[in-house]
Design a protein around this motif. Structure first.
Motif, PDB file in Angstrom:
ATOM      1  N   ASN A   2      12.002   2.727  38.624  1.00 27.79           N
ATOM      2  CA  ASN A   2      13.031   1.723  38.407  1.00 27.79           C
ATOM      3  C   ASN A   2      12.453   0.461  37.780  1.00 27.79           C
ATOM      4  O   ASN A   2      13.086  -0.160  36.956  1.00 27.79           O
ATOM      5  CB  ASN A   2      13.686   1.372  39.750  1.00 27.79           C
ATOM      6  CG  ASN A   2      15.187   1.469  39.675  1.00 27.79           C
ATOM      7  OD1 ASN A   2      15.720   1.737  38.616  1.00 27.79           O
ATOM      8  ND2 ASN A   2      15.825   1.258  40.798  1.00 27.79           N
ATOM      9  N   ARG A   3      11.242   0.136  38.225  1.00 34.82           N
ATOM     10  CA  ARG A   3      10.573  -1.056  37.719  1.00 34.82           C
ATOM     11  C   ARG A   3      10.303  -0.915  36.221  1.00 34.82           C
ATOM     12  O   ARG A   3      10.475  -1.857  35.464  1.00 34.82           O
ATOM     13  CB  ARG A   3       9.270  -1.249  38.495  1.00 34.82           C
ATOM     14  CG  ARG A   3       8.557  -2.509  38.094  1.00 34.82           C
ATOM     15  CD  ARG A   3       7.279  -2.684  38.818  1.00 34.82           C
ATOM     16  NE  ARG A   3       7.544  -3.312  40.110  1.00 34.82           N
ATOM     17  CZ  ARG A   3       6.640  -3.501  41.030  1.00 34.82           C
ATOM     18  NH1 ARG A   3       5.419  -3.083  40.840  1.00 34.82           N
ATOM     19  NH2 ARG A   3       6.937  -4.090  42.160  1.00 34.82           N
ATOM     20  N   HIS A   4       9.882   0.263  35.745  1.00 37.49           N
ATOM     21  CA  HIS A   4       9.606   0.492  34.329  1.00 37.49           C
ATOM     22  C   HIS A   4      10.885   0.426  33.484  1.00 37.49           C
ATOM     23  O   HIS A   4      10.853  -0.064  32.361  1.00 37.49           O
ATOM     24  CB  HIS A   4       8.907   1.844  34.115  1.00 37.49           C
ATOM     25  CG  HIS A   4       7.534   1.874  34.722  1.00 37.49           C
ATOM     26  ND1 HIS A   4       6.523   1.054  34.295  1.00 37.49           N
ATOM     27  CD2 HIS A   4       7.020   2.621  35.720  1.00 37.49           C
ATOM     28  CE1 HIS A   4       5.442   1.293  34.996  1.00 37.49           C
ATOM     29  NE2 HIS A   4       5.717   2.252  35.884  1.00 37.49           N
ATOM     30  N   ALA A   5      11.980   0.881  34.043  1.00 41.10           N
ATOM     31  CA  ALA A   5      13.257   0.818  33.325  1.00 41.10           C
ATOM     32  C   ALA A   5      13.674  -0.633  33.116  1.00 41.10           C
ATOM     33  O   ALA A   5      14.200  -0.995  32.061  1.00 41.10           O
ATOM     34  CB  ALA A   5      14.334   1.580  34.089  1.00 41.10           C
ATOM     35  N   ASN A   6      13.433  -1.495  34.114  1.00 46.19           N
ATOM     36  CA  ASN A   6      13.766  -2.923  33.974  1.00 46.19           C
ATOM     37  C   ASN A   6      12.897  -3.586  32.914  1.00 46.19           C
ATOM     38  O   ASN A   6      13.379  -4.416  32.147  1.00 46.19           O
ATOM     39  CB  ASN A   6      13.613  -3.636  35.319  1.00 46.19           C
ATOM     40  CG  ASN A   6      14.746  -3.289  36.273  1.00 46.19           C
ATOM     41  OD1 ASN A   6      15.808  -2.869  35.838  1.00 46.19           O
ATOM     42  ND2 ASN A   6      14.508  -3.463  37.566  1.00 46.19           N
ATOM     43  N   TYR A   7      11.593  -3.263  32.870  1.00 48.66           N
ATOM     44  CA  TYR A   7      10.709  -3.820  31.846  1.00 48.66           C
ATOM     45  C   TYR A   7      11.170  -3.398  30.462  1.00 48.66           C
ATOM     46  O   TYR A   7      11.132  -4.186  29.517  1.00 48.66           O
ATOM     47  CB  TYR A   7       9.263  -3.378  32.067  1.00 48.66           C
ATOM     48  CG  TYR A   7       8.593  -4.033  33.261  1.00 48.66           C
ATOM     49  CD1 TYR A   7       8.818  -5.375  33.567  1.00 48.66           C
ATOM     50  CD2 TYR A   7       7.725  -3.325  34.065  1.00 48.66           C
ATOM     51  CE1 TYR A   7       8.206  -5.963  34.639  1.00 48.66           C
ATOM     52  CE2 TYR A   7       7.098  -3.903  35.143  1.00 48.66           C
ATOM     53  CZ  TYR A   7       7.341  -5.226  35.430  1.00 48.66           C
ATOM     54  OH  TYR A   7       6.728  -5.822  36.492  1.00 48.66           O
ATOM     55  N   LYS A   9      14.275  -2.658  29.550  1.00 44.88           N
ATOM     56  CA  LYS A   9      15.496  -3.396  29.246  1.00 44.88           C
ATOM     57  C   LYS A   9      15.189  -4.847  28.868  1.00 44.88           C
ATOM     58  O   LYS A   9      15.781  -5.400  27.938  1.00 44.88           O
ATOM     59  CB  LYS A   9      16.460  -3.364  30.442  1.00 44.88           C
ATOM     60  CG  LYS A   9      17.095  -2.019  30.680  1.00 44.88           C
ATOM     61  CD  LYS A   9      17.976  -2.058  31.910  1.00 44.88           C
ATOM     62  CE  LYS A   9      18.512  -0.680  32.241  1.00 44.88           C
ATOM     63  NZ  LYS A   9      19.291  -0.703  33.481  1.00 44.88           N
ATOM     64  N   ILE A  10      14.257  -5.453  29.601  1.00 41.11           N
ATOM     65  CA  ILE A  10      13.874  -6.833  29.291  1.00 41.11           C
ATOM     66  C   ILE A  10      13.228  -6.892  27.908  1.00 41.11           C
ATOM     67  O   ILE A  10      13.508  -7.792  27.110  1.00 41.11           O
ATOM     68  CB  ILE A  10      12.930  -7.397  30.378  1.00 41.11           C
ATOM     69  CG1 ILE A  10      13.702  -7.589  31.680  1.00 41.11           C
ATOM     70  CG2 ILE A  10      12.301  -8.721  29.924  1.00 41.11           C
ATOM     71  CD1 ILE A  10      12.845  -7.962  32.874  1.00 41.11           C
TER      72      ILE A  10
END
Length: 186
Positions: A2-7, A9-10
Motif C-alpha cells: 500500500n505504501r508503494h502505491a501511495n508513492y 500516486k504522489i
C-alpha cells in the motif's frame, strides 16, 4: 504494498503538476517568442548609461519592444569616412520592436520608407530615465520642429531602418544646469 502505491500516486501527481506548470509557462511566454518583430537602429552621441540589453523600448509610454544589441559604430561598421571630421564613436542601439504594436503600418517591403516618413514628421529616439533607479529606456516620440535635432552624420548604410536620436529630458536638463553654471563662472 500500500505504501508503494501511495508513492507512485504522489509521484504521478508531482509530475503532472510540473508538466502543467511548464505548459502554462510555455503557453504564456511562447506568444512573445513567435510574434513578428522589426529591428530598428539609432545612434547616440552621448552616454547610454542605464541602458542594457533587454531594456524597454516605448512609444509615448507604451511598451513596444526591447533593446537587443548595443555596440560602437566603429565595431559595427567598417572604416570611418575620412571626409567626416570629428569624433566617430557613436553608440549603436538596435531595438527589437513588436510588429503587432503597429498593426498594418510596417509591411515588409515598405518598412524603410514608413520609418523614413515618420522621421520626416519628427520621430526621434530619446534615452529617458525610468524613475530614480538609474535605469533608462528608449522612448520613441514625435518632436515639434523647434525641438528636433538633425540626424547625426553617418557614412555607412544602416543594417536596419534608422531613426535619429534626440537628447532626452534628463540630458536636456543637465545641459541647462551646466550652461547656467558656466554663466556664473564668467
Amino acid at each position: 504494498m500500500n505504501r508503494h502505491a501511495n508513492y507512485f500516486k504522489i509521484g504521478i501527481f508531482v509530475l503532472a503538476g510540473f508538466f502543467l506548470l511548464a505548459g502554462a509557462l510555455v503557453y504564456l511566454g511562447a506568444g512573445r517568442l513567435f510574434r513578428p518583430r522589426i529591428y530598428i537602429e539609432t545612434y547616440v552621441d552621448a552616454t547610454v548609461q542605464g541602458i542594457d540589453i533587454g531594456s524597454p523600448v516605448k512609444f509615448r509610454g507604451v511598451p513596444i519592444g526591447r533593446i537587443s544589441h548595443i555596440d560602437f559604430t566603429f565595431n559595427e561598421y567598417d572604416e570611418p569616412d575620412p571626409d567626416v571630421s570629428g569624433r566617430q564613436d557613436y553608440v549603436v542601439l538596435v531595438m527589437e520592436v513588436d510588429k503587432q504594436a503597429f498593426r498594418g503600418m510596417f509591411d515588409d517591403p515598405t518598412i524603410t520608407s514608413d520609418v523614413d516618413q515618420a522621421v520626416q514628421e519628427g520621430l526621434r529616439v530619446m534615452i529617458q530615465p525610468q524613475g530614480i533607479t538609474g535605469l533608462n529606456y528608449a522612448e520613441f516620440d514625435y518632436l515639434p520642429p523647434s525641438k528636433r535635432t538633425p540626424p547625426l552624420k553617418i557614412w555607412w548604410k544602416p543594417e536596419h531602418p534608422y531613426i535619429p536620436s534626440a537628447p532626452g529630458t534628463l540630458t536636456s536638463m543637465l545641459d541647462s544646469v551646466n550652461s547656467i553654471m558656466d554663466t556664473f563662472k564668467a
